[in-house]
Motif scaffolding. Structure first.
Motif, mmCIF file in Angstrom:
data_model
loop_
_atom_site.group_PDB
_atom_site.id
_atom_site.type_symbol
_atom_site.label_atom_id
_atom_site.label_comp_id
_atom_site.label_asym_id
_atom_site.label_seq_id
_atom_site.Cartn_x
_atom_site.Cartn_y
_atom_site.Cartn_z
ATOM 1 N N HIS A 258 0.835 -1.193 0.000
ATOM 2 C CA HIS A 258 0.000 0.000 0.000
ATOM 3 C C HIS A 258 0.877 1.253 0.000
ATOM 4 C CE1 HIS A 258 -2.536 -3.148 1.773
ATOM 5 N NE2 HIS A 258 -3.606 -2.416 1.495
ATOM 6 N N ILE A 259 0.348 2.311 -0.598
ATOM 7 C CA ILE A 259 0.954 3.644 -0.527
ATOM 8 C C ILE A 259 -0.108 4.620 -0.044
ATOM 9 C CG2 ILE A 259 1.884 5.571 -1.863
ATOM 10 C CD1 ILE A 259 3.187 3.529 -3.714
ATOM 11 N N ASN A 260 0.236 5.420 0.970
ATOM 12 C CA ASN A 260 -0.612 6.548 1.369
ATOM 13 C C ASN A 260 -0.059 7.803 0.722
ATOM 14 O OD1 ASN A 260 -2.373 5.095 2.914
ATOM 15 N ND2 ASN A 260 -1.789 6.000 4.873
ATOM 16 N N TYR A 261 -0.876 8.442 -0.093
ATOM 17 C CA TYR A 261 -0.470 9.688 -0.750
ATOM 18 C C TYR A 261 -0.829 10.839 0.171
ATOM 19 C CZ TYR A 261 0.037 13.352 -4.219
ATOM 20 O OH TYR A 261 0.427 14.477 -4.902
ATOM 21 N N ALA A 262 0.186 11.589 0.626
ATOM 22 C CA ALA A 262 -0.010 12.616 1.636
ATOM 23 C C ALA A 262 0.336 14.002 1.083
ATOM 24 C CB ALA A 262 0.866 12.315 2.856
ATOM 25 N N PHE A 263 -0.459 14.991 1.384
ATOM 26 C CA PHE A 263 -1.737 14.934 2.055
ATOM 27 C C PHE A 263 -2.752 15.718 1.244
ATOM 28 C CE2 PHE A 263 0.753 14.300 6.039
ATOM 29 C CZ PHE A 263 0.114 13.153 6.491
ATOM 30 N N GLY A 264 -4.014 15.359 1.426
ATOM 31 C CA GLY A 264 -5.096 16.234 1.035
ATOM 32 C C GLY A 264 -5.438 17.121 2.213
ATOM 33 N N ASN A 265 -5.961 18.300 1.927
ATOM 34 C CA ASN A 265 -6.301 19.255 2.968
ATOM 35 C C ASN A 265 -7.694 18.968 3.531
ATOM 36 O OD1 ASN A 265 -6.188 21.454 4.659
ATOM 37 N ND2 ASN A 265 -5.929 22.980 3.048
ATOM 38 N N VAL A 266 -7.930 19.427 4.755
ATOM 39 C CA VAL A 266 -9.252 19.372 5.375
ATOM 40 C C VAL A 266 -9.576 20.791 5.818
ATOM 41 C CG1 VAL A 266 -10.682 18.385 7.194
ATOM 42 C CG2 VAL A 266 -8.887 17.005 6.146
ATOM 43 N N THR A 267 -10.510 21.410 5.128
ATOM 44 C CA THR A 267 -10.851 22.795 5.433
ATOM 45 C C THR A 267 -12.284 23.057 5.018
ATOM 46 O OG1 THR A 267 -10.190 25.109 5.104
ATOM 47 C CG2 THR A 267 -9.984 23.650 3.213
#
Length: 594
Positions: A258-267
């Motif tokens: 697995h790969i976690n692509y970092a990061f998407g924003n939370v706003t």
């Protein structure tokens, strides 16, 4: 506009009418783009004769429902489903061996057929020049975890075979002149389908060989059935100059699941793009691209997303999740928790955006920390994480992965106790326990301590700040061990002004680091400050006045042994670019989990 072209078997071919015959010109079609509702097409006309062409006309048929919508570098007309392209006034003359291209945008799912150039076959075939036969059934030998060698009986042709196209899982992976091909960069324990077509001296391709199924060794995927997950950061493409292709050249892509692509924003209570340029706008030349094909100006997406798409074609068992939040952007989760369903809907629409939906296999939430303090403090309540994960699971469904990075603070009344992690876990596929950053230079004067201790030890600055304590606390709350992954840092944390080699010494502040004081990549530390001791399963090093703690291949192996003994789901790490160019730590993690 040269890019992989999608027709049956995904190969670049010339479409021909076998009843026609000419040797003066050829015309070859490429589907340059496909964005679902439309596509881009390109024809290349080449003078293969010995005299100059003064004009050219290319004709083809499209099935009903497929049409040209806009064109350039030629005048294109149609009569029913029959399409005709004629040269412009300035590009009709072609000297022997010269070529010219024209392109268009189209709509519909069909492919061109019945191609003619100047009234003759587009492939330049002559009477008696038949396509080659199908090669014999391929045979795989020297099958390893990540490689194999394919061989096949030769095809025949009336004028000679020029080469062979090799296909893996329906996509062309190589063109060779002999009858063997060594394939590498494969995933362990994975089944692949291979076939081969022959190409003659006129460029005609024959029928494919029988398809053969081959399974690499390793069992249950790379690393057995254990999860091995690595974070890939979108900002790494800048100062760090670390790109998706590095996952291939280092050998790391074939050693993770697995790969976690970092990061998407939370706003604004929603999931948002983190870095549009790095994510899907940055273009790559051929040398920097995963598959050696350069981006074009008009493709729907570029950037990391397109490179990850290409990576998945090479490693079809690899799962990629889009991770949202992280230390800097976790402040937005509190507002998101006020309306979990709306938050989940926003995340689903972003992750499943048609432009890149095929890239991602799910979503990861990196909330630091629910109902507790990180960069900022959250007071959304103990149930907030559970409610959020429930909404995400409901929206993403059983077919997508839903995961989270979670705290490793096992102190009484600490961060694990602050939120309902057990309630949230029932909606998650797995939890990545961040068993690193327990100690660091936020305590400027020390005491020096390993930032990722596997177990407690005499003199540990804070009891409960160790990996085993966190794992045991989660298990005691009823979370299955198989849902827990152990965290590894591919970096070290260090102090300066230290005179004591053993842990527990005093310091004057953070040690110098390439990108951040008190923090340095493993690939640097292994040479600049080699480890000279181990405590609580983590290496440490005292060099000059600097003191560092970090994991080495040996300590990674010992931590993986712990993960296996505890029945954990596997392990994960932060992050790929901290490793050596040949993936030294990833290799140690992979080998130890087998």
């Amino acid at each position: 506009m040269l890019i992989a072209f999608i027709l049956p078997l995904g190969v670049l071919i010339g479409l021909s009418n076998p009843a026609a015959a000419a040797t003066s010109a050829t015309a070859t079609y490429t589907k340059t783009q496909d964005w679902g509702t439309g596509f881009g097409g390109q024809w290349v006309v080449k003078n293969t004769g010995t005299t100059t062409l003064t004009s050219w006309t290319v004709e083809w048929d499209y099935p009903a429902g497929t049409r040209v919508t806009g064109f350039w570098d030629a005048d294109i007309t149609s009569s029913g489903n029959h399409w005709t392209a004629k040269n412009k006034s300035w590009n009709g003359t072609l000297a022997p061996g010269a070529s010219v291209s024209f392109g268009y945008n189209g709509a519909g799912p069909g492919a061109p057929s019945g191609c003619k150039v100047n009234g003759a076959s587009c492939d330049g075939s002559t009477p008696g020049d038949n396509p080659p036969s199908a090669p014999g059934t391929p045979v795989a030998g020297n099958i390893q975890d990540h490689s194999l060698t394919l061989t096949w009986p030769a095809a025949t042709d009336d004028n000679g075979v020029q080469g062979y196209d090799v296909f893996r899982n329906g996509s062309k992976v190589a063109t060779v002149t002999g009858t063997s091909f060594p394939d590498s960069g494969l995933a362990a324990g994975t089944t692949y389908l291979y076939s081969v077509t022959a190409r003659d001296t006129a460029g005609q391709t024959g029928p494919p060989s029988p398809e053969v199924s081959v399974t690499t060794t390793g069992g249950g995927g790379p690393g057995g059935d254990k999860i091995r997950l690595g974070y890939f950061t979108n900002w790494g493409v800048y100062q760090r100059n670390y790109h998706v292709k590095n996952l291939v050249t280092s050998g790391s892509a074939g050693k993770v699941t697995h790969i976690n692509y970092a990061f998407g924003n939370v706003t604004g209570g929603a999931c948002q793009i983190g870095d549009a340029y790095a994510d899907y706008q940055k273009t790559y030349d051929a040398a920097s691209s995963v598959d050696g094909v350069a981006d074009t100006w008009d493709q729907p997406i570029a950037g990391n997303f397109n490179q990850l798409r290409k990576l998945k074609k090479l490693y079809p068992n690899l799962k990629i999740l889009w991770s949202f939040g992280g230390w800097t952007w976790s402040g937005g989760f509190g507002q998101a928790a006020q309306n979990p369903a709306a938050f989940a809907e926003s995340c689903y629409r972003l992750v499943e955006d048609p432009r890149w939906a095929d890239v991602f296999d799910g979503i990861d939430i990196d909330w630091e920390y629910p109902n507790a303090c990180g960069l900022s403090c959250d007071s959304s309540g103990s149930a907030s994480l559970r409610n959020m994960m429930s909404a995400l699971r409901a929206r993403f469904g059983a077919g997508n992965l839903v995961t989270a990075a979670v705290t490793a603070d096992a102190t009484p009344g600490g961060k694990i106790d602050a939120a309902d992690y057990a309630g949230a876990a029932q909606y998650m596929d797995f939890l990545n326990v961040m068993t690193y950053d327990f100690f660091g230079t936020w305590a400027r004067t020390g005491p020096t301590a390993p930032h990722s201790p596997l177990t407690s030890y005499a003199g540990i600055p804070t009891p409960g700040f160790d990996s085993d304590s966190a794992i045991q606390k989660y298990k005691a709350k009823g979370i299955p061990a198989a849902k827990l992954n152990l965290g590894i840092g591919f970096y070290g944390r260090g102090w300066t002004g230290v005179t004591q080699s053993a842990p527990g010494g005093t310091a004057t502040g953070p040690a110098p680091g390439t990108y951040e004081q008190g923090n340095e990549d493993y690939k640097v530390l292994r040479n600049s400050c080699p480890s000279n001791g181990t405590i609580a399963g983590t290496a440490y090093a005292h060099c000059g006045s600097n003191w560092w703690s970090y994991d080495t291949p040996a300590t990674v192996a010992s931590k993986m042994a712990y993960a296996k003994n505890q029945g954990l789901g596997g392990a994960f790490f932060w992050e790929f670019s901290g490793d050596t160019a040949n993936g030294e730590l990833v290799t140690a993690l992979d080998n130890a989990l087998k």
